[in-house]
Design a protein around this motif. Sequence first.
Motif, PDB file in Angstrom:
ATOM      1  N   GLY A  16       0.816  -1.200   0.000  1.00 34.18           N
ATOM      2  CA  GLY A  16       0.000   0.000   0.000  1.00 34.18           C
ATOM      3  C   GLY A  16       0.852   1.253   0.000  1.00 34.18           C
ATOM      4  N   HIS A  17       0.332   2.317   0.594  1.00 35.81           N
ATOM      5  CA  HIS A  17       1.012   3.607   0.603  1.00 35.81           C
ATOM      6  C   HIS A  17       0.592   4.358   1.856  1.00 35.81           C
ATOM      7  CE1 HIS A  17       2.544   7.504  -0.753  1.00 35.81           C
ATOM      8  NE2 HIS A  17       3.114   6.882  -1.767  1.00 35.81           N
ATOM      9  N   GLN A  18       1.546   5.047   2.481  1.00 41.91           N
ATOM     10  CA  GLN A  18       1.232   5.746   3.732  1.00 41.91           C
ATOM     11  C   GLN A  18       0.524   7.075   3.520  1.00 41.91           C
ATOM     12  OE1 GLN A  18       4.813   6.667   5.851  1.00 41.91           O
ATOM     13  NE2 GLN A  18       5.701   7.895   4.208  1.00 41.91           N
ATOM     14  N   CYS A  19       0.587   7.619   2.318  1.00 44.83           N
ATOM     15  CA  CYS A  19      -0.062   8.916   2.082  1.00 44.83           C
ATOM     16  C   CYS A  19      -0.436   9.028   0.604  1.00 44.83           C
ATOM     17  CB  CYS A  19       0.859  10.058   2.496  1.00 44.83           C
ATOM     18  SG  CYS A  19       0.070  11.684   2.478  1.00 44.83           S
ATOM     19  N   ALA A  20      -1.459   8.285   0.205  1.00 51.24           N
ATOM     20  CA  ALA A  20      -1.907   8.302  -1.190  1.00 51.24           C
ATOM     21  C   ALA A  20      -3.042   9.306  -1.342  1.00 51.24           C
ATOM     22  CB  ALA A  20      -2.386   6.916  -1.607  1.00 51.24           C
ATOM     23  N   ASN A  21      -3.080   9.960  -2.480  1.00 54.17           N
ATOM     24  CA  ASN A  21      -4.199  10.845  -2.759  1.00 54.17           C
ATOM     25  C   ASN A  21      -4.507  10.851  -4.243  1.00 54.17           C
ATOM     26  OD1 ASN A  21      -2.052  12.306  -3.697  1.00 54.17           O
ATOM     27  ND2 ASN A  21      -2.466  14.142  -2.487  1.00 54.17           N
ATOM     28  N   SER A  22      -5.727  11.261  -4.557  1.00 58.18           N
ATOM     29  CA  SER A  22      -6.174  11.458  -5.929  1.00 58.18           C
ATOM     30  C   SER A  22      -6.303  12.955  -6.170  1.00 58.18           C
ATOM     31  CB  SER A  22      -7.516  10.765  -6.149  1.00 58.18           C
ATOM     32  OG  SER A  22      -7.425   9.381  -5.860  1.00 58.18           O
ATOM     33  N   PRO A  23      -6.371  13.375  -7.414  1.00 64.83           N
ATOM     34  CA  PRO A  23      -6.515  14.811  -7.673  1.00 64.83           C
ATOM     35  C   PRO A  23      -7.713  15.407  -6.939  1.00 64.83           C
ATOM     36  CG  PRO A  23      -6.005  13.653  -9.704  1.00 64.83           C
ATOM     37  CD  PRO A  23      -6.224  12.604  -8.669  1.00 64.83           C
TER      38      PRO A  23
END
Length: 288
Positions: A16-23
């Motif tokens: 996974g990812h510790q700080c994922a975001n979408s636009p």
Amino acid sequence: TGSIVNSNNPIALISGHQCANSPGSACDVILEQSIPVNSWGNTHFYSNPPHLSDYSLFRVISYYNNTVVTLNESFTVVLGPGKVWEDNLYGNGIITTNKPSLLVQILNRINNEIVDPSLIQVPSESQFTQYLGFTTPTHSGANIDGFNNFVNIIVKSDERDTIRLNDQQIITNNTLPSLVSESIITDSDYTLLIVELPRIEALYFITQERDDSSPMSAIVYGYENFETYGYAAGLSLPSSQRFITIQPFIMRQLGGQIIKIDLPCQSGSIIIDVVRIKCRYGLSRTLM
């Protein structure tokens, strides 16, 4: 993404990812337990939330050399080991590969609202099953009204009217309830049913009226202020080490139930005997 992990003993792998975001979204942690390569599939049906403007990022991950990825029988790309193809997709459709692959979905927009990302492993057709159970969460604190909850059910089109949610038929007399939408999966013989669920913490089971019905899949997801969740309601993972398949039995309450299962005892490919096992389930132990 695309890293290859090998082990000489059985392991579980969380990615996974510790700080994922979408636009346009906030940053969130996203995590999923990875499906082992020997359980990957060749055919994936993708789907999105119900609004026409809703979309997700879909990512195909390959392990084998010269993996040919085909989107809706039109677009094609070739991937090598550990390589990735991804795109923002609307609506629903089918992604096929000539060699087993993994498909993941990252939610971006639900009900025409930008939401924080959530990572979902999309079941392949070979991972479909006939019994599914899932829960919807309570509110996270940001919105006391609770999550807006949905479940996307993919089922053979000619068996759409056999689907039951908590023993209640979803489609009756070919009529859709107001909180259910339906669409045909592009270039397939499957139908997508999207059910909007109550905004409460609850337990659900998806079953079919007939025991000989084809397997199905379901993805559960929801959102509220600054929070999103999503996951596959169940996966049947093929394995070369599976010798006997037991038909699932869903327990709706604890205690007082006896499950009887006939298991064939095999020598090579010949059934030599039948054993009946009684299972008693309690709160603290299982007797077999």
